[in-house]
Scaffold this motif. Structure first.
Motif, PDB file in Angstrom:
ATOM      1  N   GLU A 142      -4.552   2.121 -12.936  1.00 20.39           N
ATOM      2  CA  GLU A 142      -5.925   1.863 -13.378  1.00 20.39           C
ATOM      3  C   GLU A 142      -6.858   1.706 -12.177  1.00 20.39           C
ATOM      4  OE1 GLU A 142      -5.678  -1.462 -16.103  1.00 20.39           O
ATOM      5  OE2 GLU A 142      -5.373  -0.100 -17.808  1.00 20.39           O
ATOM      6  N   GLY A 143      -6.380   1.075 -11.119  1.00 23.18           N
ATOM      7  CA  GLY A 143      -7.180   0.896  -9.916  1.00 23.18           C
ATOM      8  C   GLY A 143      -7.504   2.209  -9.222  1.00 23.18           C
ATOM      9  N   ARG A 144      -6.727   3.247  -9.520  1.00 23.84           N
ATOM     10  CA  ARG A 144      -6.942   4.562  -8.918  1.00 23.84           C
ATOM     11  C   ARG A 144      -7.727   5.483  -9.851  1.00 23.84           C
ATOM     12  NH1 ARG A 144      -4.918   5.095  -4.405  1.00 23.84           N
ATOM     13  NH2 ARG A 144      -5.147   7.365  -4.472  1.00 23.84           N
ATOM     14  N   GLY A 145      -8.174   4.966 -10.985  1.00 22.27           N
ATOM     15  CA  GLY A 145      -8.990   5.764 -11.895  1.00 22.27           C
ATOM     16  C   GLY A 145      -8.244   6.450 -13.020  1.00 22.27           C
ATOM     17  N   GLY A 156       0.771  -1.230   0.000  1.00 25.41           N
ATOM     18  CA  GLY A 156       0.000   0.000   0.000  1.00 25.41           C
ATOM     19  C   GLY A 156       0.808   1.289   0.000  1.00 25.41           C
ATOM     20  N   VAL A 157       2.123   1.187  -0.031  1.00 30.97           N
ATOM     21  CA  VAL A 157       2.951   2.398   0.008  1.00 30.97           C
ATOM     22  C   VAL A 157       2.764   3.222  -1.264  1.00 30.97           C
ATOM     23  CG1 VAL A 157       5.307   3.309   0.177  1.00 30.97           C
ATOM     24  CG2 VAL A 157       4.619   1.331   1.565  1.00 30.97           C
ATOM     25  N   ALA A 158       2.808   2.580  -2.423  1.00 27.83           N
ATOM     26  CA  ALA A 158       2.633   3.317  -3.686  1.00 27.83           C
ATOM     27  C   ALA A 158       1.248   3.951  -3.747  1.00 27.83           C
ATOM     28  CB  ALA A 158       2.862   2.400  -4.880  1.00 27.83           C
ATOM     29  N   SER A 159       0.236   3.257  -3.253  1.00 26.54           N
ATOM     30  CA  SER A 159      -1.117   3.828  -3.230  1.00 26.54           C
ATOM     31  C   SER A 159      -1.172   5.064  -2.341  1.00 26.54           C
ATOM     32  CB  SER A 159      -2.128   2.796  -2.737  1.00 26.54           C
ATOM     33  OG  SER A 159      -2.287   1.778  -3.697  1.00 26.54           O
ATOM     34  N   ALA A 160      -0.500   5.023  -1.204  1.00 25.56           N
ATOM     35  CA  ALA A 160      -0.472   6.179  -0.304  1.00 25.56           C
ATOM     36  C   ALA A 160       0.268   7.351  -0.945  1.00 25.56           C
ATOM     37  CB  ALA A 160       0.172   5.794   1.025  1.00 25.56           C
ATOM     38  N   CYS A 209       1.359   3.580 -23.211  1.00 21.85           N
ATOM     39  CA  CYS A 209       2.007   3.707 -21.898  1.00 21.85           C
ATOM     40  C   CYS A 209       1.594   4.972 -21.158  1.00 21.85           C
ATOM     41  CB  CYS A 209       3.525   3.735 -22.065  1.00 21.85           C
ATOM     42  SG  CYS A 209       4.221   2.254 -22.792  1.00 21.85           S
ATOM     43  N   ILE A 210       0.860   5.852 -21.814  1.00 21.50           N
ATOM     44  CA  ILE A 210       0.512   7.140 -21.232  1.00 21.50           C
ATOM     45  C   ILE A 210      -0.861   7.036 -20.570  1.00 21.50           C
ATOM     46  CG2 ILE A 210       0.072   9.580 -21.724  1.00 21.50           C
ATOM     47  CD1 ILE A 210       1.935   9.059 -24.252  1.00 21.50           C
ATOM     48  N   TYR A 211      -0.926   7.490 -19.327  1.00 21.36           N
ATOM     49  CA  TYR A 211      -2.173   7.479 -18.562  1.00 21.36           C
ATOM     50  C   TYR A 211      -2.490   8.896 -18.126  1.00 21.36           C
ATOM     51  CZ  TYR A 211      -2.554   2.469 -18.470  1.00 21.36           C
ATOM     52  OH  TYR A 211      -2.724   1.170 -18.851  1.00 21.36           O
ATOM     53  N   ALA A 245       3.489   5.050 -17.711  1.00 19.67           N
ATOM     54  CA  ALA A 245       3.422   3.898 -16.803  1.00 19.67           C
ATOM     55  C   ALA A 245       4.281   2.736 -17.282  1.00 19.67           C
ATOM     56  CB  ALA A 245       1.981   3.426 -16.655  1.00 19.67           C
ATOM     57  N   ALA A 246       5.075   2.201 -16.357  1.00 22.12           N
ATOM     58  CA  ALA A 246       5.741   0.925 -16.594  1.00 22.12           C
ATOM     59  C   ALA A 246       4.678  -0.171 -16.517  1.00 22.12           C
ATOM     60  CB  ALA A 246       6.819   0.693 -15.536  1.00 22.12           C
ATOM     61  N   ASP A 247       4.869  -1.243 -17.252  1.00 17.53           N
ATOM     62  CA  ASP A 247       3.865  -2.315 -17.315  1.00 17.53           C
ATOM     63  C   ASP A 247       3.446  -2.803 -15.932  1.00 17.53           C
ATOM     64  OD1 ASP A 247       3.891  -2.185 -20.078  1.00 17.53           O
ATOM     65  OD2 ASP A 247       5.224  -3.905 -20.318  1.00 17.53           O
ATOM     66  N   GLU A 248       4.411  -2.980 -15.025  1.00 15.28           N
ATOM     67  CA  GLU A 248       4.089  -3.524 -13.705  1.00 15.28           C
ATOM     68  C   GLU A 248       3.278  -2.554 -12.837  1.00 15.28           C
ATOM     69  OE1 GLU A 248       8.351  -1.974 -13.657  1.00 15.28           O
ATOM     70  OE2 GLU A 248       7.194  -3.289 -14.962  1.00 15.28           O
ATOM     71  N   ALA A 249       3.273  -1.272 -13.210  1.00 13.39           N
ATOM     72  CA  ALA A 249       2.535  -0.274 -12.431  1.00 13.39           C
ATOM     73  C   ALA A 249       1.124  -0.014 -12.949  1.00 13.39           C
ATOM     74  CB  ALA A 249       3.313   1.038 -12.400  1.00 13.39           C
ATOM     75  N   VAL A 250       0.792  -0.546 -14.118  1.00 17.03           N
ATOM     76  CA  VAL A 250      -0.524  -0.287 -14.716  1.00 17.03           C
ATOM     77  C   VAL A 250      -1.679  -0.648 -13.779  1.00 17.03           C
ATOM     78  CG1 VAL A 250      -2.081  -1.037 -16.577  1.00 17.03           C
ATOM     79  CG2 VAL A 250       0.260  -0.298 -17.104  1.00 17.03           C
ATOM     80  N   PRO A 251      -1.666  -1.814 -13.101  1.00 16.30           N
ATOM     81  CA  PRO A 251      -2.793  -2.108 -12.201  1.00 16.30           C
ATOM     82  C   PRO A 251      -2.969  -1.064 -11.092  1.00 16.30           C
ATOM     83  CG  PRO A 251      -1.544  -4.109 -12.639  1.00 16.30           C
ATOM     84  CD  PRO A 251      -0.750  -2.955 -13.214  1.00 16.30           C
ATOM     85  N   LEU A 252      -1.883  -0.536 -10.570  1.00 15.67           N
ATOM     86  CA  LEU A 252      -1.961   0.513  -9.550  1.00 15.67           C
ATOM     87  C   LEU A 252      -2.698   1.724 -10.102  1.00 15.67           C
ATOM     88  CD1 LEU A 252      -1.092   2.001  -6.868  1.00 15.67           C
ATOM     89  CD2 LEU A 252       0.953   2.690  -8.142  1.00 15.67           C
TER      90      LEU A 252
END
Length: 178
Positions: free
Chosen positions: A124-127, A90-94, A152-154, A115-122
């Motif tokens: 997307e989960g935050r909107g 939860g650190v990245a989410s905070a 790769c752009i969000y 976004a790096a591929d491994e960070a996409v779920p973080l």
């Protein structure tokens, strides 16, 4: 207990900036250049501290995105990193929550990040939403496509009218432009 602090680069001590640089160097496995560092500073930082140790970081710098005939005032997220032994807790989410509070304070029309591929779920989960259209950079030589960045752009819409299938261009900077 994790403490999240937000501060402008100018309010960070040399020791804190050194801790940030060490954390991002470790998190990006040595693939964090001087240009990447330059992109990280000059804006707001969210720092996650635990027992006096920096365990997470992200920064938010102002940029301009060109879209729909407008130059959008953009809060661009950089250098999101979490110490290896604290990942998936939860650190990245905070860190992102703290940066998103700054984004939503009315100073920006849109949030953006690469976004790096491994960070996409973080994200997307935050909107955050994937930019589906073609990307470019307004380089010193003119508009130049950045096909390698497509997908790769969000963005986090904050009031600006966005067509996520339309073209978008970022302002120029040395190193990775997105």
């Amino acid at each position: 207990m994790t403490d999240i602090r937000t501060a402008h680069t100018s309010d960070l001590t040399g020791k804190e900036l050194s801790a940030v640089r060490a954390l991002v160097n470790e998190a990006f496995e040595g693939d964090f250049s001087d240009d990447d560092w330059d992109h990280t500073v000059g804006g707001m930082h969210a720092l996650a501290w635990e027992d006096g140790e920096l365990i997470g970081h992200g920064s938010l710098v102002q940029r301009r995105l060109l879209h729909g005939g407008r130059a959008l005032r953009t809060g661009y997220v950089e250098a999101v990193a979490v110490r290896a032994d604290r990942r998936r807790q939860g650190v990245a989410s905070a860190v992102m929550a703290a940066l998103e509070r700054v984004l939503r304070d009315g100073a920006y029309e849109v949030g953006a990040l690469g976004a790096a591929d491994e960070a996409v779920p973080l994200y997307e989960g935050r909107g955050w939403q994937l930019w589906r259209g073609p990307s470019s950079v307004l380089a010193p030589t003119g508009l130049r496509r950045t096909e390698e960045e497509d997908g790769c752009i969000y963005v986090l819409p904050l009031g600006a009218a966005l067509d996520l299938d339309g073209a978008v261009a970022c302002d120029w900077r040395p190193g990775d432009v997105w």
